[in-house]
Each structure stands twice: as structure tokens, then as C-alpha cells.
Write a protein that holds these residues in place. Sequence first.
Motif, mmCIF file in Angstrom:
data_model
loop_
_atom_site.group_PDB
_atom_site.id
_atom_site.type_symbol
_atom_site.label_atom_id
_atom_site.label_comp_id
_atom_site.label_asym_id
_atom_site.label_seq_id
_atom_site.Cartn_x
_atom_site.Cartn_y
_atom_site.Cartn_z
ATOM 1 N N GLU A 258 0.923 -0.363 -0.095
ATOM 2 C CA GLU A 258 0.347 -0.056 0.306
ATOM 3 C C GLU A 258 0.846 1.303 -0.064
ATOM 4 N N ARG A 259 0.104 2.232 -0.141
ATOM 5 C CA ARG A 259 0.991 3.754 -0.771
ATOM 6 C C ARG A 259 0.036 4.717 -0.565
ATOM 7 N N ASP A 260 0.370 6.206 -0.180
ATOM 8 C CA ASP A 260 -0.273 7.089 0.060
ATOM 9 C C ASP A 260 -0.481 7.556 -1.457
ATOM 10 N N THR A 261 -1.347 8.081 -2.159
ATOM 11 C CA THR A 261 -1.150 8.864 -3.744
ATOM 12 C C THR A 261 -2.252 10.099 -2.646
ATOM 13 N N PRO A 262 -2.236 10.965 -4.280
ATOM 14 C CA PRO A 262 -3.402 11.857 -4.534
ATOM 15 C C PRO A 262 -4.925 11.624 -4.652
ATOM 16 N N TRP A 263 -5.383 10.541 -3.977
ATOM 17 C CA TRP A 263 -6.163 9.546 -4.728
ATOM 18 C C TRP A 263 -6.871 8.640 -3.312
ATOM 19 N N GLY A 264 -5.846 9.051 -2.677
ATOM 20 C CA GLY A 264 -6.144 8.248 -1.235
ATOM 21 C C GLY A 264 -5.374 6.884 -1.206
ATOM 22 N N ARG A 265 -5.068 6.518 -0.129
ATOM 23 C CA ARG A 265 -4.219 5.327 0.317
ATOM 24 C C ARG A 265 -4.710 3.772 -0.817
ATOM 25 N N MET A 266 -4.102 3.270 -1.470
ATOM 26 C CA MET A 266 -4.538 2.150 -2.323
ATOM 27 C C MET A 266 -3.089 1.608 -2.847
ATOM 28 N N THR A 267 -3.327 -0.053 -3.277
ATOM 29 C CA THR A 267 -1.982 -0.709 -3.828
ATOM 30 C C THR A 267 -1.653 -0.526 -4.297
ATOM 31 N N TYR A 268 -0.513 -1.385 -4.803
ATOM 32 C CA TYR A 268 0.600 -0.714 -5.572
ATOM 33 C C TYR A 268 -0.206 -0.440 -7.260
ATOM 34 N N ILE A 269 -0.628 -1.424 -7.572
ATOM 35 C CA ILE A 269 -0.974 -2.265 -9.035
ATOM 36 C C ILE A 269 -2.146 -1.652 -9.344
ATOM 37 N N GLU A 270 -3.377 -0.878 -7.839
ATOM 38 C CA GLU A 270 -3.838 -0.128 -7.930
ATOM 39 C C GLU A 270 -3.666 1.075 -8.454
ATOM 40 N N TYR A 271 -2.550 1.718 -8.198
ATOM 41 C CA TYR A 271 -1.705 2.852 -8.197
ATOM 42 C C TYR A 271 -1.203 2.492 -9.963
ATOM 43 N N ARG A 272 -0.857 1.694 -9.838
ATOM 44 C CA ARG A 272 -0.214 1.973 -11.228
ATOM 45 C C ARG A 272 -1.693 1.555 -12.175
ATOM 46 N N ARG A 273 -2.434 1.431 -12.128
ATOM 47 C CA ARG A 273 -3.703 0.967 -13.111
ATOM 48 C C ARG A 273 -4.025 2.677 -12.878
ATOM 49 N N ARG A 274 -3.696 3.210 -12.148
ATOM 50 C CA ARG A 274 -4.463 4.608 -11.927
ATOM 51 C C ARG A 274 -4.335 5.927 -13.015
#
Length: 305
Positions: free
Chosen positions: A72-88
Motif C-alpha cells: 500500500e502507498r499514499d496517493t493523491p486519490w487516497g491510500r491504495m495498493t501499488y497495482i491499483e496505483y499503476r492502473r490509476r
Amino acid sequence: MTFNPRLRRIGDRLVGPGQPVYVIGEIGINHNGDLRTALALIEAAKTAGMDAVKFQKRTPEVCTPRDQWELERDTPWGRMTYIEYRRRVEFGADEYRQIDDYCREVGIDWFASPWDVESIDFLGGYNPPAYKVASASLTDDALLRALRATGQTVILSTGMSTPEQIRHAVEVVGSRNIVLLHATSTYPCPPEQLNLRMVNTLEAEYPNVPIGYSGHEVGLQSTLCAVALGACMVERHITLDRSMWGSDQAASVEPEGMRRLVRDIRVIETALGDGVKQVYDGELGPMKKLRRVAGVVADAASGVA
């Protein structure tokens, strides 16, 4: 047209020695998954006079190591898994269709760095004028072979790579259709790691390959120095605002910096000249006013002074 081993074609432009420096604005993923930001960056690059913009294209499930998917990591869209971030942050067919349409409308080249073979196939649907190999992909022989098979110009960044790895990559891709970019993959890169003389080292080792520079430093001076050293292609990350979220933003150039970069590259191109010494018309007045002794005059017929 006769093949010139020192020139490459990208769209309607020739790239190489004796040609205007080809300037690429690396958008990468600085759009943070927002199409409006991507289009604004394209507009800024075109306004600045850049020749192309470049994106990065990944298949997240292929390019993200499986053991990192659930981190998990913090992103501008909230905390999400790394694979979710890569898809985002990954654009799909609809976004690239709009990018392609907009680049055609404003008149600027675009292409991308595919990080996997599936992404090469995806990008091929837009008939890009070139493909870029990120430094991290230089040792991916399967990717390099697939890029060679496209027949398009391949721009190869050489950061984080040894001379032996670069040599091998050139052999895999083939030297007839590549441009090599000197790079150091530190973000942002301190001056003592830029090693700009590598532009000349690569020129000496690959005399029939155009050599350019991909910079990740803060500021413009060293990129301009690379042009003075002979780089025929320049790539810099671009952003609307360096304070935006993302790991590449701090080493990116904002719109005013883009304008100054292109302006100063064009001044340097003109100032470099042809290396043949001559007396310019503008010197005749000062010569008449300031020189007391005419000196040796060449004999026009014999060429002997």
C-alpha cells in the motif's frame, strides 16, 4: 533516397549531425492519469517549440512485480495498493485516441516508451513515428527485438547501463535505425553525476549512430551544454508545476523553462557555426578602425601566404 548512416527519420524530420536538434518533452506519467493535464502539457510543449512529446505505456500486470502488487502507498486519490496505483495512472485506448487526435490537430509528434511487448502492439495502432526505450528496459532483449521488428526509429536511453550492456542492446536493435541518448538515471541528477562528455564518448564508439541527451537534472544549463558538445536530440521531463505529485516532477521543466530551453538550443545551433575561420562583414569596420598593420595577405591565385 540514399541511406545516410548518420541520419534517422522521425515523422517528417531528419535527426542527426547537421540537422536541427530534435527536442522531446517527456510527459511520461506526469499527467497523473488526468487527460486534461496531458493535453495541457502537449499544448505547452507545442507553444514552446518542442518537436515531440513522449508518454510511457505499461501493462500494469506485466510490468509490476507480483510481490509488490499488494503493497500500500499514499496517493493523491487516497491510500491504495501499488497495482491499483499503476492502473490509476495508465491511459487506455480512449485517452490515447484523444492524445493522437490533439497532437495531429496542433502539429506535434508523439510517441511513447513501451515497457512490455503487449504495449508495443497497443502503440502500433497509432502508427507512432518512433519508439523510445527507457533506460530501465535497455537489458530487455525480448522488448528490443519486438521494437526492431516494427521497422521504426528506436530511441535508446543508456542510463543505469554499462558499456557492455549498451553494446549488446545496439546489436539486438541494430544500428541502422537507432538514436542513442546519454542519460544518468538519478532523479533529480546532481551535476557531478551528469558526465556530459559521454556524448562525445558515444559519438566515438558509434560513429554512424546519432547521439543525444536525456536529462534528469534541475535547471537548463547542463542540457544546453550537451547541445554544445554535439547532442542532436534532447529529452527533458516536462510538467505544468514541479510541485505536483509524482516522482518525476522535481526534475521536470515547467512551461516557461520549456520556452527558454528551445530558444537557447536554437541560439546555440546558430552560434556553433561550421568551424571554418573567416572574416565576417561585421568585422571589417573594427578592422579598419583598430588594426594598424595589415599583416600577411594570402595570394588568391596560389593560395600561398
